[in-house]
Design an enzyme around this catalytic site. Sequence first.
Site, PDB file in Angstrom:
ATOM      1  N   ASP A 171       0.740  -1.034  -0.013  1.00 53.73           N
ATOM      2  CA  ASP A 171      -0.641  -0.020  -0.355  1.00 53.73           C
ATOM      3  C   ASP A 171       1.079   0.862  -0.242  1.00 53.73           C
ATOM      4  O   ASP A 171       1.735   1.425  -0.775  1.00 53.73           O
ATOM      5  CB  ASP A 171      -1.081  -0.353   1.262  1.00 53.73           C
ATOM      6  CG  ASP A 171      -2.105   0.878   1.375  1.00 53.73           C
ATOM      7  OD1 ASP A 171      -3.286   0.705   0.556  1.00 53.73           O
ATOM      8  OD2 ASP A 171      -1.860   2.116   1.314  1.00 53.73           O
ATOM      9  N   TYR A 202      -3.279  11.615   1.438  1.00 53.88           N
ATOM     10  CA  TYR A 202      -4.096  10.801  -0.435  1.00 53.88           C
ATOM     11  C   TYR A 202      -3.832  12.582  -0.812  1.00 53.88           C
ATOM     12  O   TYR A 202      -3.492  12.313  -1.912  1.00 53.88           O
ATOM     13  CB  TYR A 202      -5.250  10.336  -0.131  1.00 53.88           C
ATOM     14  CG  TYR A 202      -5.773   8.813  -0.151  1.00 53.88           C
ATOM     15  CD1 TYR A 202      -5.779   8.435  -0.966  1.00 53.88           C
ATOM     16  CD2 TYR A 202      -4.872   8.630   0.991  1.00 53.88           C
ATOM     17  CE1 TYR A 202      -5.425   6.782  -0.750  1.00 53.88           C
ATOM     18  CE2 TYR A 202      -5.253   6.857   1.538  1.00 53.88           C
ATOM     19  CZ  TYR A 202      -5.407   6.129   1.342  1.00 53.88           C
ATOM     20  OH  TYR A 202      -5.369   5.058   0.793  1.00 53.88           O
ATOM     21  N   HIS A 217      -4.326  -7.950  -0.679  1.00 53.16           N
ATOM     22  CA  HIS A 217      -3.409  -6.582  -0.316  1.00 53.16           C
ATOM     23  C   HIS A 217      -3.202  -6.056   1.423  1.00 53.16           C
ATOM     24  O   HIS A 217      -1.814  -5.454   0.962  1.00 53.16           O
ATOM     25  CB  HIS A 217      -4.999  -5.087  -0.391  1.00 53.16           C
ATOM     26  CG  HIS A 217      -4.148  -4.113  -0.201  1.00 53.16           C
ATOM     27  ND1 HIS A 217      -3.244  -3.210  -1.122  1.00 53.16           N
ATOM     28  CD2 HIS A 217      -4.819  -2.911   1.014  1.00 53.16           C
ATOM     29  CE1 HIS A 217      -3.017  -1.717  -1.014  1.00 53.16           C
ATOM     30  NE2 HIS A 217      -3.874  -2.325   0.412  1.00 53.16           N
TER      31      HIS A 217
END
Length: 381
Positions: A179, A307, A358
């Site tokens: 990630d 982000y 993930h």
Amino acid sequence: MSDEIRDFQIDIPKTALDDLDIRLRHVRWPDPEPVQDWSQGIPLDYVKTVVEHWRTSYDWRRCQDELNQYSHHLTEIDGVDIHFMHIRSPEADARPLLMTHGWPGSIIEFMDVIGPLTDPVAHGGEAKDAYHLVLPSLPGFGFSGKPTTTGWGMEKIAREWDVLMTRLGYDRYFAQGGDWGGMITSVIGAQNLGHCAGIHVNMVIVGPPSDEIMANPTPEEQASLAHFAVYQEQGSGYAEIQRTRPQTLGYGLADSPVGQMAWIMEKFQGWADDATAPDDNFDCDRLLDNVMIYWLNNAGASSARLYRESFGAPNIDPVGIASGCSIFPNEIITPSRRWAEQRFQNLQYWNEPEKGGHFAAMEVPESFLAEVRNCFGAMAL
């Protein structure tokens, strides 16, 4: 800026746990979803079941004690306190390994692999596979400080991680991540500041496919592109919200533990390998341990800001140092080797395990361990 390394122990006050209990007793629920699946988000009945377990059975002190058996520290880097676990191996020839989590993960992701990586002999392995582990919490995540200025994107964090490792006395080290951790680890490789000897990533971010690939994709590449297209259409809304309006999102996540839990745990269903609910593939208490790392540190908004800093234009600079990639089947993006080699120009290890998604270190820890060992075992420090 001080180079001091300060000891740190996790000690959550009872008042914080009492506040959580009050909030969990006074939840205002939304209407139930008008569908029989997860297509509109995490279902109401599932959330109610998790909240009842959280309120009546879950024990944070167990998690706190488990974390505190290891060595925790803080050090200030560029005005922000960085929290990290530093677990030295008993093996004299152990090699330093920096491991970085992502969102919505935390240091909790690595709890099942710390022992086998640092003391493989005690876990049925071989001394040659021993590592000194450094597990930092990303800025704005967990027990790290929260940046009060902009600019803390993946490039800056990659540089600060190099500062952290050299400050600990590791002039040469390996780096691993998935990630955001994988993206930051890839940037560490691209920056190549002279200290990182090799990297391993289990989320492989590359540039757009070359004209050659797009003109004649293999069936596997076609499946990969289709898989990612579904994610973009159905599963990427969270990222756009965190990229564009992290502050607005933060009010709900800061005020509601159920909101924070649902925002996180939905991903442990969608990004796991063939899970109808998160606790099909993960222990529910371990999932709540991870949620608590966010809730207790009020990290909903501060973690989302990464982000804002980096997601719009992710770094895809070429990586020239020794690299390894593991593509677990239900990863968000699953590029082919020839696609990955466009970025990772010294790709020394490549594998596609049969199971996992993930959160590989949590979901399939034995497979994850094998990937890390096989990758770095062939690399020189």
